[in-house]
Scaffold this active site. Sequence first.
Site, PDB file in Angstrom:
ATOM      1  N   ILE A 253       0.350   8.634  -1.381  1.00  0.00           N
ATOM      2  CA  ILE A 253       0.116   9.318  -2.650  1.00  0.00           C
ATOM      3  C   ILE A 253      -1.364   9.526  -2.903  1.00  0.00           C
ATOM      4  CG2 ILE A 253       2.221   8.368  -3.647  1.00  0.00           C
ATOM      5  CD1 ILE A 253       0.531   6.403  -5.214  1.00  0.00           C
TER       6      ILE A 253
ATOM      7  N   PRO B  16       0.830  -1.212   0.000  1.00  0.00           N
ATOM      8  CA  PRO B  16       0.000   0.000   0.000  1.00  0.00           C
ATOM      9  C   PRO B  16       0.860   1.255   0.000  1.00  0.00           C
ATOM     10  CG  PRO B  16       0.020  -1.009   2.174  1.00  0.00           C
ATOM     11  CD  PRO B  16       0.725  -1.967   1.260  1.00  0.00           C
ATOM     12  N   CYS B  17       0.445   2.231  -0.786  1.00  0.00           N
ATOM     13  CA  CYS B  17       1.142   3.522  -0.861  1.00  0.00           C
ATOM     14  C   CYS B  17       0.127   4.630  -0.617  1.00  0.00           C
ATOM     15  CB  CYS B  17       1.819   3.685  -2.218  1.00  0.00           C
ATOM     16  SG  CYS B  17       3.076   2.447  -2.572  1.00  0.00           S
ATOM     17  N   GLN B  18      -0.381   4.678   0.606  1.00  0.00           N
ATOM     18  CA  GLN B  18      -1.439   5.634   0.926  1.00  0.00           C
ATOM     19  C   GLN B  18      -0.937   7.070   0.956  1.00  0.00           C
ATOM     20  OE1 GLN B  18      -2.586   3.838   4.614  1.00  0.00           O
ATOM     21  NE2 GLN B  18      -4.034   2.431   3.650  1.00  0.00           N
TER      22      GLN B  18
END
EC number: 2.1.1.37
Length: 915
Positions: A524, A520-522
């Site tokens: 961005i 997960p890349c929350q």
Amino acid sequence: MAPSSPSSARPTRASGRKRSAMAEEIHQNQEEEEEVVAASTAKRRRKAASSGKKPKPTPKQAKPAVAGMKKKGETEKTEPVVDDVCAEEPDEEELAMGEEEAEAEEQAMQEVVAAVAAGSPGKKRVGRRSAAASGDHVPEFIGSPVAAAEAHSNWPKRYERSTAANKPEEDDELKARCHYRSAKVDNIVYCLGDDVYVKAGENEADYIGRITEFFEGTDRCHYFTCRWFFRAEDTVINSLVSINVDGHKHDPRRVFLSEEKNDNVLDCIISKVKIVHVDPNMDPKAKAQLIEHCDLYYDMSYSVAYSTFANISSENGQSGSETASGISSDDAGLETSSNMPERTATLLDLYSGCGGMSTGLCLGAALSGLKLETRWAVDLNSFACQSLKYNHPQTEVRNEKADEFLALLKEWAVLCEKYVHQDVDSNLAGSEDQEDADTLDKDEFVVQKLIGIRYDGTGRKKGVYFKVQWEGYGPEEDTWEPIDNLSDCPLKIREFVQEGRKRKILPLPGDVDVICGGPPCQGISGFNRFRNRDEPLKDEKNKQMVTFMDIVAYLKPKYVLMENVVDILKFADGYLGKYALSCLVAMKYQARLGMMVAGCYGLPQFRMRVFLWGALSSMVLPKYPLPTYDVVVRGGAPNAFSQCMVAYDETQRPSLKKALLLGDAFSDLPKVENHQPNDVMEYGGSPKTEFQRYIRLGRKDMLDWSFGEEAGPDEGKLLDHQPLRLNNDDYERVKQIPVKKGANFRDLKGVKVGANNVVEWDPEVERVYLSSGKPLVPDYAMSFIKGKSLKPFGRLWWDETVPTVVTRAEPHNQVILHPTQARVLTIRENARLQGFPDYYRLFGPIKEKYIQVGNAVAVPVARALGYCLGQAYLGESDGSQPLYQLPASFTSVGRTAVQANAVSVGTPAGEVVEQ
């Protein structure tokens, strides 16, 4: 299954009883509780540390834990049960996210318009270079020209006559009068095949190339042709080369040979450079000796198309036989044997969710003849872990943070080295006798068995913890103890480690063949107003990308497949996407990046995602499967990744299946009410479409071997056909939304559409109120997206598709109402839109099930990728082309021969755009 990570306070039975209280009480008494826990733990640990025995607690009946899951009262605060009813109104975040989606949609449309205006990039190579001429010398060719017949044979296009009607363009190949084998520049002789530095533009590092031609042009100028080498910073990785995150570093002497060539005037040559080819599988010592006296070395090729870093098939730099289209295919079709494949491979699914990605990969690999087994899975969501474990009972599912999983792997390797690989019998010989000889205090008892292991990276005492089963007590009295407390129980530890290693409950380096996952890349996310654009990896919400790559670096699997949202290629100039690619290349993995659209593989949803392949240099780099369904792909990618869309070339006319629609997916499912408490029910009817027949198949027919040769539970039943229950107000509203295509809140009384498609109150209609006294048309619906939105309480229709399957089912700002019923789409309907087989059962509250489905990788996409993975793993593809045309039988493998009943679901709505 391993339990979740421990909380900051040490879990004891005393603390467990406190933690079973209501959340509000926990919050109010947290500090007091920690003091009590600390005091009781300290006393007990002194006893345990000295004797390996446990103080006797006051027995108390505990609630049974969910199978394979952590007992909440022991190790963490009890999570409040989520109320499976739709919220009365959307919260600020929900509305903001909706507006963000609308803005993204508008921006995507603008990008499409701009791309059309600028012209399609097609297959134009963006890596072209033109060197700047300099110097006062007069370069010259040496010797006689190459014989005309030989020159025409070697370079035929140079001697083709151009028609007068066609004006030469920049990309047109220069025409030649004659060719030469050598030239002199600055009194240095250069020959064909020499590697050289070439003059670049101002403030640019000199280019590096291999001379492939010397020729005199029809304009009497002297030219040479270079096949370019790329430094890492010259590739799509670009500025990411200079960063240093957890050892991620590129060798400055390493370059990559490309197929890119350009013609330049002869005096652009600066000097020779010594470059050697290194076999990527060469012994490190031999490699060090080989490159010791060279300027640069190369072990891989680079191509702008699909940002590919791949092996070079031979030392002379030839990249193998490539078709003109860059597409390979298998016309032989598929073997549809129902027997289990003989070749096996192991899979670790990181950030697994409920298992959509690994399930699809295994199904696709089975079609290729490879039995890919999901041996391990890791996710932080306990409900998702429960779903995965139920559907894949042989998988070691760990409900914990990925970084703690990595820490545990390293500690596990130490334990295995101590208790498995070394002879520890002599050191432990007297331990058991000593333990038995100890006199038991009245408030102590003996460790019977160790039954679990985890790593606590957040508590007061970081390190390895074992789950202890105490002699004379039931499972409700099991506790987690730090390894230091069990120093007097080495035999118990050895027994657990040896048995665990035998069962491979945790992987060691070399155990894992494939790692897949979507970190997960929350950080961005558009709703995150504090996004770090300059250094995204310093944002804690993006750190899982680093953790994912750290796990890859530690376990060194043969293959890696990372999935993520397209925004990783857009945010901060594609920083996170470039970082992931850069990490794999720095670790000497071959790599390839592509964007795939779910609808192109047999689903009525768009959903574009990024997939990054990685393969050890000793393995074949997998391809991307080309679309099998006719879906128009819209929405562009940044220029750096413009050649990474997995699609047919504009000039090709493939035979594709008709795009699927919502009616194809779930028109066979029985009617259910707004409140449906039963998660298992009968179908009540036959499938109506090919998709429905396929999605109803059992595990064995799908080639899903999770239960071996046996049929899994609940097969033939309809599972999770439950909608999120609308609250009374929303239910009243939804019942008044017309049953027609395109219906939404604008069809309710009192709403008028004014200029510029903006809604306004109808002055001639008195405002209507619900039985609760609240307005029929809520204010938030009127103001959403400045009154221009069609989404609030929007109804889907049979002949439509959805942009993407969502994780929340509230109808306040999205189109999610069933075409003909007064409810939102059910969990099963959403699961079908993601391609989950009907036998795939989900666990947790209803809202959690929606989240699991919405966060999953679409199963058909993973299935197609799994087929390509299997072919590469088995050596049945060569990896020279980035794309693969699936066999015509791929979309019908395993399906029954029963003819579909006629059903009218309309015609495709045309182009779809991701939101």
